[in-house]
Design an enzyme around this catalytic site. Structure first.
Site, PDB file in Angstrom:
ATOM      1  N   LYS A  52      34.506  38.944  34.059  1.00 24.93           N
ATOM      2  CA  LYS A  52      34.890  40.202  34.604  1.00 24.93           C
ATOM      3  C   LYS A  52      33.828  41.412  33.974  1.00 24.93           C
ATOM      4  O   LYS A  52      33.446  42.272  34.845  1.00 24.93           O
ATOM      5  CB  LYS A  52      36.237  40.523  34.158  1.00 24.93           C
ATOM      6  CG  LYS A  52      37.423  39.902  34.735  1.00 24.93           C
ATOM      7  CD  LYS A  52      38.836  39.903  34.184  1.00 24.93           C
ATOM      8  CE  LYS A  52      39.848  39.002  34.761  1.00 24.93           C
ATOM      9  NZ  LYS A  52      40.943  39.092  34.421  1.00 24.93           N
ATOM     10  N   GLN A  96      44.509  41.202  29.163  1.00 26.16           N
ATOM     11  CA  GLN A  96      44.367  39.774  29.596  1.00 26.16           C
ATOM     12  C   GLN A  96      45.592  39.070  29.066  1.00 26.16           C
ATOM     13  O   GLN A  96      45.636  38.942  27.873  1.00 26.16           O
ATOM     14  CB  GLN A  96      43.072  38.975  29.188  1.00 26.16           C
ATOM     15  CG  GLN A  96      42.674  37.760  29.708  1.00 26.16           C
ATOM     16  CD  GLN A  96      42.315  37.620  31.100  1.00 26.16           C
ATOM     17  OE1 GLN A  96      41.900  38.756  31.724  1.00 26.16           O
ATOM     18  NE2 GLN A  96      42.462  36.655  31.939  1.00 26.16           N
ATOM     19  N   ASP A 119      45.651  45.922  37.151  1.00 23.44           N
ATOM     20  CA  ASP A 119      45.848  44.406  37.296  1.00 23.44           C
ATOM     21  C   ASP A 119      47.117  44.582  38.095  1.00 23.44           C
ATOM     22  O   ASP A 119      47.570  43.673  38.910  1.00 23.44           O
ATOM     23  CB  ASP A 119      46.560  43.938  35.983  1.00 23.44           C
ATOM     24  CG  ASP A 119      45.553  42.988  35.336  1.00 23.44           C
ATOM     25  OD1 ASP A 119      44.704  42.212  36.156  1.00 23.44           O
ATOM     26  OD2 ASP A 119      45.626  42.799  34.151  1.00 23.44           O
TER      27      ASP A 119
HETATM   28  N1  L34 Z   1      45.755  40.549  32.866  1.00 31.18           N
HETATM   29  N2  L34 Z   1      45.538  38.204  32.859  1.00 31.18           N
HETATM   30  C1  L34 Z   1      45.298  39.482  33.289  1.00 31.18           C
HETATM   31  N3  L34 Z   1      44.799  39.579  34.725  1.00 31.18           N
HETATM   32  C2  L34 Z   1      44.505  38.559  35.369  1.00 31.18           C
HETATM   33  O1  L34 Z   1      43.697  38.859  36.551  1.00 31.18           O
HETATM   34  C3  L34 Z   1      44.602  37.512  34.812  1.00 31.18           C
HETATM   35  N4  L34 Z   1      43.790  36.307  35.369  1.00 31.18           N
HETATM   36  C4  L34 Z   1      44.616  35.049  35.507  1.00 31.18           C
HETATM   37  C5  L34 Z   1      44.872  34.751  33.876  1.00 31.18           C
HETATM   38  N5  L34 Z   1      45.360  35.949  33.196  1.00 31.18           N
HETATM   39  C6  L34 Z   1      45.034  37.143  33.533  1.00 31.18           C
HETATM   40  C7  L34 Z   1      42.737  35.910  35.430  1.00 31.18           C
HETATM   41  O2  L34 Z   1      41.550  37.117  35.547  1.00 31.18           O
HETATM   42  C8  L34 Z   1      43.548  34.027  35.967  1.00 31.18           C
HETATM   43  N6  L34 Z   1      42.391  34.868  36.004  1.00 31.18           N
HETATM   44  C9  L34 Z   1      41.043  34.155  36.398  1.00 31.18           C
HETATM   45  C10 L34 Z   1      40.056  34.876  36.527  1.00 31.18           C
HETATM   46  C11 L34 Z   1      38.792  34.381  37.095  1.00 31.18           C
HETATM   47  C12 L34 Z   1      38.654  32.937  37.088  1.00 31.18           C
HETATM   48  C13 L34 Z   1      39.867  32.300  36.967  1.00 31.18           C
HETATM   49  C14 L34 Z   1      41.117  32.759  36.583  1.00 31.18           C
HETATM   50  C15 L34 Z   1      37.487  32.437  37.286  1.00 31.18           C
HETATM   51  O3  L34 Z   1      36.374  32.956  37.277  1.00 31.18           O
HETATM   52  N7  L34 Z   1      37.478  31.002  37.809  1.00 31.18           N
HETATM   53  C16 L34 Z   1      36.144  30.361  38.095  1.00 31.18           C
HETATM   54  C17 L34 Z   1      35.754  29.322  36.989  1.00 31.18           C
HETATM   55  C18 L34 Z   1      35.828  29.690  35.602  1.00 31.18           C
HETATM   56  C19 L34 Z   1      35.768  28.575  34.518  1.00 31.18           C
HETATM   57  O4  L34 Z   1      34.493  27.969  34.641  1.00 31.18           O
HETATM   58  O5  L34 Z   1      36.607  28.374  33.890  1.00 31.18           O
HETATM   59  C20 L34 Z   1      36.287  29.731  39.455  1.00 31.18           C
HETATM   60  O6  L34 Z   1      35.421  29.426  40.062  1.00 31.18           O
HETATM   61  O7  L34 Z   1      37.432  29.354  39.858  1.00 31.18           O
END
Ligand code: L34
Length: 289
Positions: A52, A96, A119
């Protein structure tokens, strides 16, 4: 089968955001500022919060991260929220999740000034969203709507099945898709752990949003031919052969399900990047208010 490319769609949205941020700066406004609060040292949360921060900087949004120990008390966290609510430099901030068990999540979310709640978790934003009033909408469902729009997937009159009723994804997703709106107008069924005859229900779905939090829960025999499947799950599975010691998988048995779908999101590279792009969009909206 069309693979929905979340990274590409996110890049497109981020380009638009970058243009708007540049225009703000050109007209002598300050750059939007997003703050993130990270409590404890959950490795996945650290990854997401760093992503982020990186994404914010790339579009010209100022970013700051408050890293607190897992032993932080609820009072200390509430004090930081109070500080961020009052900090005029900060347009929006997130705490988060998950938080350590000794902290009451509801109390934390309620303490956030809803105008800075990028959020979209605060009751004021959730309530406005339900009523169809302008509000900050939870980033993951918002990101999924962008994906459906980008790939011109019609929702009007379709049977949509949402798996999972979390406050963050399943519940808002079901409401957004059933709203009277260009990306809504669907007939939505919200399924959860007490749902009976789940397979009968999912087999009728034109679109399935899997947000149930169980690795590879949705199997090939639960999906009808030509359905669209959006996989919101993200799980780290230990894997000695993988460079990082784990591999990522979603809530969908991708190999079997992708044989039947017209469109499907991969994990990684599907919903995750869109969640981040939608958060930046919310930050821009909060800054413009
Ligand atoms: N407060 N908590 C708050 N806001 C959120 O919007 C989140 N979320 C969820 C968990 N807790 C939170 C996220 O940010 C899930 N989440 C999230 C954000 C980004 C990614 C996955 C979950 C992401 O970038 N995923 C990548 C892979 C990342 C890796 O290598 O682990 C993808 O390509 O899916």
């Amino acid at each position: 089968m069309i693979l929905i490319d979340g990274r590409e769609a996110a890049a497109k949205l981020k380009k638009e955001i970058a243009r708007e941020v540049a225009a703000m700066i050109d007209s002598d406004m300050k750059a939007p500022h997003l703050a993130a609060v990270l409590v404890g040292d959950d490795p996945a949360s650290q990854t997401y919060v760093s992503s982020k921060e990186k994404a914010s900087r790339a579009v010209g949004i100022t970013s700051s991260i408050y890293r607190l120990s897992a032993k932080t008390t609820e009072k200390e966290l509430l004090d930081l929220i109070d500080f961020l609510n009052k900090d005029e430099e900060v347009d929006g901030f997130i705490v988060q999740l998950p938080l350590p068990n000794h902290i009451n999540v509801e109390r934390i979310i309620n303490a956030i000034d809803y105008r800075k709640d990028v959020d979209g978790f605060h009751p004021m934003n959730v309530g406005k969203m339900v009523l169809g009033e302008p509000s900050l909408i939870s980033a993951t469902p918002r990101g999924i709507l962008y994906l459906l729009e980008t790939y011109k997937i019609e929702t009007k009159g379709k049977n949509v099945v949402v798996l999972g009723r979390s406050n963050i994804v399943g519940t808002p997703m079901s409401i957004l898709l059933s709203r009277k709106a260009p990306n809504g107008d669907a007939t939505v069924t919200l399924c959860h752990s007490r749902t009976q005859n789940l397979k009968e229900i999912t087999l009728k779905a034109d679109i399935i949003i899997a947000a149930i939090g169980q690795p590879e829960f949705l199997k090939g025999n639960m999906v009808k031919e030509g359905a669209v499947v959006i996989d919101v799950g993200i799980h780290r599975i230990d894997d000695e052969k993988a460079a990082k010691g784990y591999r990522l998988t979603g809530d969908v048995d991708f190999k079997a399900v992708s044989k039947k779908t017209s469109h499907i999101t991969p994990v990684p590279g599907g919903v995750g990047p869109m969640t981040i792009a939608a958060l930046l969009k919310n930050t821009l909206l909060a800054a413009k208010k």
